[in-house]
Design a protein around this motif. Sequence first.
Motif, mmCIF file in Angstrom:
data_model
loop_
_atom_site.group_PDB
_atom_site.id
_atom_site.type_symbol
_atom_site.label_atom_id
_atom_site.label_comp_id
_atom_site.label_asym_id
_atom_site.label_seq_id
_atom_site.Cartn_x
_atom_site.Cartn_y
_atom_site.Cartn_z
ATOM 1 N N GLY A 1 -10.993 -11.375 -33.585
ATOM 2 C CA GLY A 1 -11.417 -10.670 -32.384
ATOM 3 C C GLY A 1 -12.457 -11.420 -31.570
ATOM 4 N N ARG A 2 -12.809 -12.625 -32.009
ATOM 5 C CA ARG A 2 -13.780 -13.445 -31.285
ATOM 6 C C ARG A 2 -13.067 -14.273 -30.218
ATOM 7 N NH1 ARG A 2 -15.699 -12.813 -36.429
ATOM 8 N NH2 ARG A 2 -17.959 -12.502 -36.615
ATOM 9 N N ARG A 3 -13.819 -14.677 -29.228
ATOM 10 C CA ARG A 3 -13.282 -15.508 -28.156
ATOM 11 C C ARG A 3 -12.746 -16.821 -28.713
ATOM 12 N NH1 ARG A 3 -11.025 -15.738 -23.215
ATOM 13 N NH2 ARG A 3 -11.612 -17.631 -22.146
ATOM 14 N N SER A 4 -13.489 -17.446 -29.620
ATOM 15 C CA SER A 4 -13.130 -18.741 -30.191
ATOM 16 C C SER A 4 -13.053 -18.641 -31.711
ATOM 17 C CB SER A 4 -14.188 -19.787 -29.805
ATOM 18 O OG SER A 4 -13.986 -20.988 -30.514
ATOM 19 N N CYS A 5 -12.176 -19.414 -32.302
ATOM 20 C CA CYS A 5 -12.100 -19.495 -33.763
ATOM 21 C C CYS A 5 -13.279 -20.263 -34.351
ATOM 22 C CB CYS A 5 -10.805 -20.186 -34.175
ATOM 23 S SG CYS A 5 -9.317 -19.245 -33.785
ATOM 24 N N PHE A 6 -13.992 -20.997 -33.514
ATOM 25 C CA PHE A 6 -15.089 -21.846 -33.992
ATOM 26 C C PHE A 6 -16.415 -21.115 -33.863
ATOM 27 C CE2 PHE A 6 -11.614 -24.609 -32.775
ATOM 28 C CZ PHE A 6 -11.489 -25.394 -33.904
ATOM 29 N N TYR A 7 -16.620 -20.139 -34.755
ATOM 30 C CA TYR A 7 -17.835 -19.313 -34.702
ATOM 31 C C TYR A 7 -18.726 -19.471 -35.934
ATOM 32 C CZ TYR A 7 -15.289 -16.165 -37.790
ATOM 33 O OH TYR A 7 -14.573 -15.656 -38.837
ATOM 34 N N VAL A 8 -18.265 -20.188 -36.949
ATOM 35 C CA VAL A 8 -19.096 -20.455 -38.127
ATOM 36 C C VAL A 8 -19.819 -21.779 -37.866
ATOM 37 C CG1 VAL A 8 -19.159 -20.815 -40.610
ATOM 38 C CG2 VAL A 8 -17.484 -19.227 -39.629
ATOM 39 N N LEU A 9 -21.092 -21.672 -37.544
ATOM 40 C CA LEU A 9 -21.886 -22.835 -37.163
ATOM 41 C C LEU A 9 -22.547 -23.436 -38.393
ATOM 42 C CD1 LEU A 9 -23.531 -21.238 -34.000
ATOM 43 C CD2 LEU A 9 -21.383 -22.513 -34.175
ATOM 44 N N LEU A 10 -22.282 -24.695 -38.650
ATOM 45 C CA LEU A 10 -22.851 -25.390 -39.796
ATOM 46 C C LEU A 10 -24.143 -26.065 -39.381
ATOM 47 C CD1 LEU A 10 -19.574 -26.957 -41.188
ATOM 48 C CD2 LEU A 10 -20.622 -24.759 -41.774
ATOM 49 N N GLU A 11 -25.212 -25.712 -40.068
ATOM 50 C CA GLU A 11 -26.534 -26.241 -39.756
ATOM 51 C C GLU A 11 -27.121 -26.896 -40.998
ATOM 52 O OE1 GLU A 11 -28.349 -22.643 -38.314
ATOM 53 O OE2 GLU A 11 -27.390 -22.841 -36.342
ATOM 54 N N GLN A 12 -28.204 -27.594 -40.832
ATOM 55 C CA GLN A 12 -28.807 -28.328 -41.936
ATOM 56 C C GLN A 12 -29.134 -27.430 -43.130
ATOM 57 O OE1 GLN A 12 -32.304 -30.485 -40.823
ATOM 58 N NE2 GLN A 12 -32.330 -31.687 -42.684
ATOM 59 N N ASP A 13 -29.580 -26.206 -42.859
ATOM 60 C CA ASP A 13 -30.014 -25.328 -43.951
ATOM 61 C C ASP A 13 -29.032 -24.204 -44.256
ATOM 62 O OD1 ASP A 13 -30.435 -24.014 -41.578
ATOM 63 O OD2 ASP A 13 -32.394 -23.215 -42.117
ATOM 64 N N GLY A 14 -27.828 -24.247 -43.720
ATOM 65 C CA GLY A 14 -26.837 -23.215 -44.023
ATOM 66 C C GLY A 14 -25.841 -23.025 -42.901
ATOM 67 N N ALA A 15 -25.022 -22.023 -43.073
ATOM 68 C CA ALA A 15 -24.032 -21.670 -42.065
ATOM 69 C C ALA A 15 -24.487 -20.396 -41.367
ATOM 70 C CB ALA A 15 -22.664 -21.467 -42.709
ATOM 71 N N ARG A 16 -24.233 -20.331 -40.049
ATOM 72 C CA ARG A 16 -24.663 -19.195 -39.246
ATOM 73 C C ARG A 16 -23.493 -18.711 -38.398
ATOM 74 N NH1 ARG A 16 -26.799 -19.005 -34.016
ATOM 75 N NH2 ARG A 16 -26.903 -21.261 -33.909
ATOM 76 N N ILE A 17 -23.343 -17.411 -38.293
ATOM 77 C CA ILE A 17 -22.307 -16.831 -37.441
ATOM 78 C C ILE A 17 -22.817 -16.858 -36.008
ATOM 79 C CG2 ILE A 17 -20.895 -14.806 -36.961
ATOM 80 C CD1 ILE A 17 -20.356 -16.276 -39.661
ATOM 81 N N GLY A 18 -22.075 -17.525 -35.135
ATOM 82 C CA GLY A 18 -22.550 -17.768 -33.778
ATOM 83 C C GLY A 18 -22.071 -16.792 -32.719
ATOM 84 N N SER A 19 -21.117 -15.919 -33.075
ATOM 85 C CA SER A 19 -20.652 -14.948 -32.082
ATOM 86 C C SER A 19 -20.092 -13.720 -32.776
ATOM 87 C CB SER A 19 -19.596 -15.564 -31.162
ATOM 88 O OG SER A 19 -18.425 -15.869 -31.890
ATOM 89 N N ALA A 20 -20.144 -12.614 -32.061
ATOM 90 C CA ALA A 20 -19.605 -11.354 -32.565
ATOM 91 C C ALA A 20 -18.195 -11.155 -32.031
ATOM 92 C CB ALA A 20 -20.500 -10.199 -32.112
ATOM 93 N N PRO A 21 -17.388 -10.366 -32.708
ATOM 94 C CA PRO A 21 -16.063 -10.051 -32.172
ATOM 95 C C PRO A 21 -16.165 -9.329 -30.830
ATOM 96 C CG PRO A 21 -16.222 -9.420 -34.483
ATOM 97 C CD PRO A 21 -17.599 -9.785 -34.036
ATOM 98 N N LEU A 22 -15.263 -9.682 -29.921
ATOM 99 C CA LEU A 22 -15.146 -8.975 -28.647
ATOM 100 C C LEU A 22 -14.349 -7.686 -28.826
ATOM 101 C CD1 LEU A 22 -14.220 -12.017 -26.380
ATOM 102 C CD2 LEU A 22 -16.468 -10.965 -26.682
ATOM 103 N N ILE A 23 -13.407 -7.741 -29.768
ATOM 104 C CA ILE A 23 -12.534 -6.613 -30.078
ATOM 105 C C ILE A 23 -12.398 -6.542 -31.597
ATOM 106 C CG2 ILE A 23 -10.195 -5.661 -29.844
ATOM 107 C CD1 ILE A 23 -9.885 -7.277 -27.267
#
Length: 146
Positions: A115-137
């Motif tokens: 339901g997110r705009r983009s499939c690329f919403y799991v953001l990989l960062e130095q100290d972990g992974a972060r969810i970068g967007s919420a579902p639109l639907i």
Amino acid sequence: MTLTFKALERAPVDSRHDLDAVLEAVRFNADGLIPAIAQQHDSGEVLMMAWMNREALEETLRTGRVCYWSRSRGTLWRKGESSGQQQHLKSAALDCDGDTLLLQVEQMGPACHTGRRSCFYVLLEQDGARIGSAPLIDPDTLYGKA
């Protein structure tokens, strides 16, 4: 790299080439597939990556509605046929090796099955992974409850 793509390296801007000959030279993998990256044509946002076989690519070029190959179902998958969130082709380009597609699309609603705009919403960062967007639907709204 095929001779066709080698020749295209030196082709002049706006020169025209036989589509069938170029498609014949595309480097589909052992399963007959090529990765296709879908990008929103006006914003540049990368929406998703899916697979196409030659039939899906030809249908997409012919109809202007993006069609992929579903590896899990083993059949053509017309984007949005279940969810209504279609992609309409603005342009298609092969990379220099002929083994990856870039599709410029007009995405209707979310591109991702979550339901997110983009499939690329799991953001990989130095100290972990972060969810970068919420579902639109809510996905249950898109596909019905399982």
